[in-house]
Design a protein around this motif. Structure first.
Motif, PDB file in Angstrom:
ATOM      1  N   ALA A 175       4.919  -4.262  -6.837  1.00  0.00           N
ATOM      2  CA  ALA A 175       5.235  -2.854  -6.608  1.00  0.00           C
ATOM      3  C   ALA A 175       4.610  -2.443  -5.278  1.00  0.00           C
ATOM      4  O   ALA A 175       3.391  -2.526  -5.106  1.00  0.00           O
ATOM      5  N   LEU A 176       5.456  -2.059  -4.327  1.00  0.00           N
ATOM      6  CA  LEU A 176       4.987  -1.627  -3.013  1.00  0.00           C
ATOM      7  C   LEU A 176       5.141  -0.116  -2.894  1.00  0.00           C
ATOM      8  O   LEU A 176       6.164   0.438  -3.292  1.00  0.00           O
ATOM      9  N   PHE A 177       4.126   0.530  -2.348  1.00  0.00           N
ATOM     10  CA  PHE A 177       4.136   1.980  -2.191  1.00  0.00           C
ATOM     11  C   PHE A 177       3.922   2.349  -0.730  1.00  0.00           C
ATOM     12  O   PHE A 177       3.320   1.580   0.029  1.00  0.00           O
ATOM     13  N   ALA A 178       4.379   3.541  -0.369  1.00  0.00           N
ATOM     14  CA  ALA A 178       4.070   4.098   0.947  1.00  0.00           C
ATOM     15  C   ALA A 178       2.553   4.284   1.018  1.00  0.00           C
ATOM     16  O   ALA A 178       1.879   4.401  -0.017  1.00  0.00           O
ATOM     17  N   LEU A 179       2.013   4.315   2.227  1.00  0.00           N
ATOM     18  CA  LEU A 179       0.570   4.394   2.406  1.00  0.00           C
ATOM     19  C   LEU A 179      -0.046   5.590   1.684  1.00  0.00           C
ATOM     20  O   LEU A 179      -1.077   5.447   1.020  1.00  0.00           O
ATOM     21  N   ASP A 196      -1.533 -12.748  -5.462  1.00  0.00           N
ATOM     22  CA  ASP A 196      -0.275 -12.443  -4.777  1.00  0.00           C
ATOM     23  C   ASP A 196      -0.503 -11.218  -3.910  1.00  0.00           C
ATOM     24  O   ASP A 196      -0.862 -10.156  -4.407  1.00  0.00           O
ATOM     25  N   CYS A 197      -0.290 -11.375  -2.622  1.00  0.00           N
ATOM     26  CA  CYS A 197      -0.528 -10.307  -1.652  1.00  0.00           C
ATOM     27  C   CYS A 197       0.721  -9.458  -1.475  1.00  0.00           C
ATOM     28  O   CYS A 197       1.844  -9.924  -1.681  1.00  0.00           O
ATOM     29  N   ALA A 198       0.517  -8.230  -1.053  1.00  0.00           N
ATOM     30  CA  ALA A 198       1.642  -7.329  -0.777  1.00  0.00           C
ATOM     31  C   ALA A 198       2.524  -7.870   0.342  1.00  0.00           C
ATOM     32  O   ALA A 198       3.701  -7.523   0.421  1.00  0.00           O
ATOM     33  N   PRO A 234      -5.158 -11.175   5.022  1.00  0.00           N
ATOM     34  CA  PRO A 234      -5.737 -11.872   6.167  1.00  0.00           C
ATOM     35  C   PRO A 234      -4.755 -12.105   7.319  1.00  0.00           C
ATOM     36  O   PRO A 234      -5.162 -12.434   8.420  1.00  0.00           O
ATOM     37  N   ASP A 235      -3.449 -11.914   7.059  1.00  0.00           N
ATOM     38  CA  ASP A 235      -2.436 -12.228   8.068  1.00  0.00           C
ATOM     39  C   ASP A 235      -1.684 -11.019   8.611  1.00  0.00           C
ATOM     40  O   ASP A 235      -1.124 -11.092   9.699  1.00  0.00           O
ATOM     41  N   THR A 236      -1.616  -9.937   7.837  1.00  0.00           N
ATOM     42  CA  THR A 236      -0.812  -8.776   8.228  1.00  0.00           C
ATOM     43  C   THR A 236      -1.594  -7.494   7.969  1.00  0.00           C
ATOM     44  O   THR A 236      -2.754  -7.534   7.570  1.00  0.00           O
ATOM     45  N   ALA A 237      -0.951  -6.362   8.124  1.00  0.00           N
ATOM     46  CA  ALA A 237      -1.567  -5.064   7.860  1.00  0.00           C
ATOM     47  C   ALA A 237      -1.463  -4.652   6.393  1.00  0.00           C
ATOM     48  O   ALA A 237      -1.878  -3.559   6.023  1.00  0.00           O
ATOM     49  N   ALA A 238      -0.934  -5.498   5.557  1.00  0.00           N
ATOM     50  CA  ALA A 238      -0.756  -5.171   4.139  1.00  0.00           C
ATOM     51  C   ALA A 238      -2.100  -5.033   3.428  1.00  0.00           C
ATOM     52  O   ALA A 238      -3.093  -5.652   3.807  1.00  0.00           O
ATOM     53  N   THR A 297       0.649  -2.090  -0.434  1.00  0.00           N
ATOM     54  CA  THR A 297       1.325  -1.364   0.635  1.00  0.00           C
ATOM     55  C   THR A 297       1.386  -2.278   1.860  1.00  0.00           C
ATOM     56  O   THR A 297       0.523  -3.135   2.034  1.00  0.00           O
ATOM     57  N   LEU A 298       2.393  -2.080   2.661  1.00  0.00           N
ATOM     58  CA  LEU A 298       2.546  -2.892   3.871  1.00  0.00           C
ATOM     59  C   LEU A 298       1.930  -2.236   5.095  1.00  0.00           C
ATOM     60  O   LEU A 298       1.935  -2.796   6.172  1.00  0.00           O
ATOM     61  N   ARG A 299       1.392  -1.025   4.924  1.00  0.00           N
ATOM     62  CA  ARG A 299       0.811  -0.299   6.058  1.00  0.00           C
ATOM     63  C   ARG A 299      -0.696  -0.294   5.968  1.00  0.00           C
ATOM     64  O   ARG A 299      -1.259  -0.131   4.901  1.00  0.00           O
ATOM     65  N   LYS A 300      -1.351  -0.413   7.113  1.00  0.00           N
ATOM     66  CA  LYS A 300      -2.812  -0.441   7.157  1.00  0.00           C
ATOM     67  C   LYS A 300      -3.368   0.961   7.342  1.00  0.00           C
ATOM     68  O   LYS A 300      -2.889   1.727   8.176  1.00  0.00           O
ATOM     69  N   ALA A 301      -4.379   1.279   6.548  1.00  0.00           N
ATOM     70  CA  ALA A 301      -5.039   2.569   6.677  1.00  0.00           C
ATOM     71  C   ALA A 301      -5.922   2.568   7.927  1.00  0.00           C
ATOM     72  O   ALA A 301      -6.445   1.535   8.324  1.00  0.00           O
ATOM     73  N   VAL A 302      -6.086   3.733   8.508  1.00  0.00           N
ATOM     74  CA  VAL A 302      -6.961   3.881   9.670  1.00  0.00           C
ATOM     75  C   VAL A 302      -8.268   4.463   9.177  1.00  0.00           C
ATOM     76  O   VAL A 302      -8.303   5.530   8.568  1.00  0.00           O
ATOM     77  N   ARG A 303      -9.365   3.733   9.418  1.00  0.00           N
ATOM     78  CA  ARG A 303     -10.681   4.236   9.018  1.00  0.00           C
ATOM     79  C   ARG A 303     -11.162   5.248  10.035  1.00  0.00           C
ATOM     80  O   ARG A 303     -11.039   5.052  11.230  1.00  0.00           O
ATOM     81  N   ARG A 304     -11.718   6.318   9.533  1.00  0.00           N
ATOM     82  CA  ARG A 304     -12.270   7.350  10.400  1.00  0.00           C
ATOM     83  C   ARG A 304     -13.791   7.234  10.417  1.00  0.00           C
ATOM     84  O   ARG A 304     -14.400   7.022   9.390  1.00  0.00           O
ATOM     85  N   ALA A 305     -14.370   7.374  11.587  1.00  0.00           N
ATOM     86  CA  ALA A 305     -15.832   7.238  11.716  1.00  0.00           C
ATOM     87  C   ALA A 305     -16.539   8.467  11.205  1.00  0.00           C
ATOM     88  O   ALA A 305     -16.025   9.523  11.099  1.00  0.00           O
TER      89      ALA A 305
END
Length: 104
Positions: free
Chosen positions: A12-16, A42-44, A72-76, A96-104
């Motif tokens: 099951a893949l979801f939007a970020l 099993d990776c996204a 380890p290979d993609t932004a998932a 999810t296939l999108r990587k979250a952006v960490r905020r400092a």
């Protein structure tokens, strides 16, 4: 269907934003994850990876023995549940296939 085809695992893949909502309330990992070394999950991204302390980034630790792992290979990102008792297993819940952006 090739093993690295994203449809292969039927995860099951979801939007970020939905992924973040479903994994909210977690905290930075404090658990000793070395017991998960060499466990497959099993990776996204559609591939099967093996957990390795040196290369698997645990982004969050959640309630109910769940972890959020960075591919380890993609932004998932993948949410897995730790199940079983020796042998342990990592069972994929969703991703999810999108990587979250960490905020400092």
């Amino acid at each position: 269907m090739p093993a690295d085809d994203p449809r292969h695992h039927r995860i099951a893949l979801f939007a970020l934003d939905e992924f973040v909502r479903r994994t909210g309330g977690g905290h930075y990992p404090r658990r000793n994850v070395s017991t998960f070394n060499d466990l497959a999950y099993d990776c996204a991204c559609g591939r099967t990876h093996r957990f390795a302390v040196q290369t698997t980034q645990v982004l969050l630790e959640l309630a109910d023995d769940r972890l959020v792992l960075q591919c380890p290979d993609t932004a998932a990102m993948t949410c897995v549940e730790v199940t079983g008792r020796m042998p342990l297993r990592l069972v994929t819940a969703f991703g999810t296939l999108r990587k979250a952006v960490r905020r400092a």
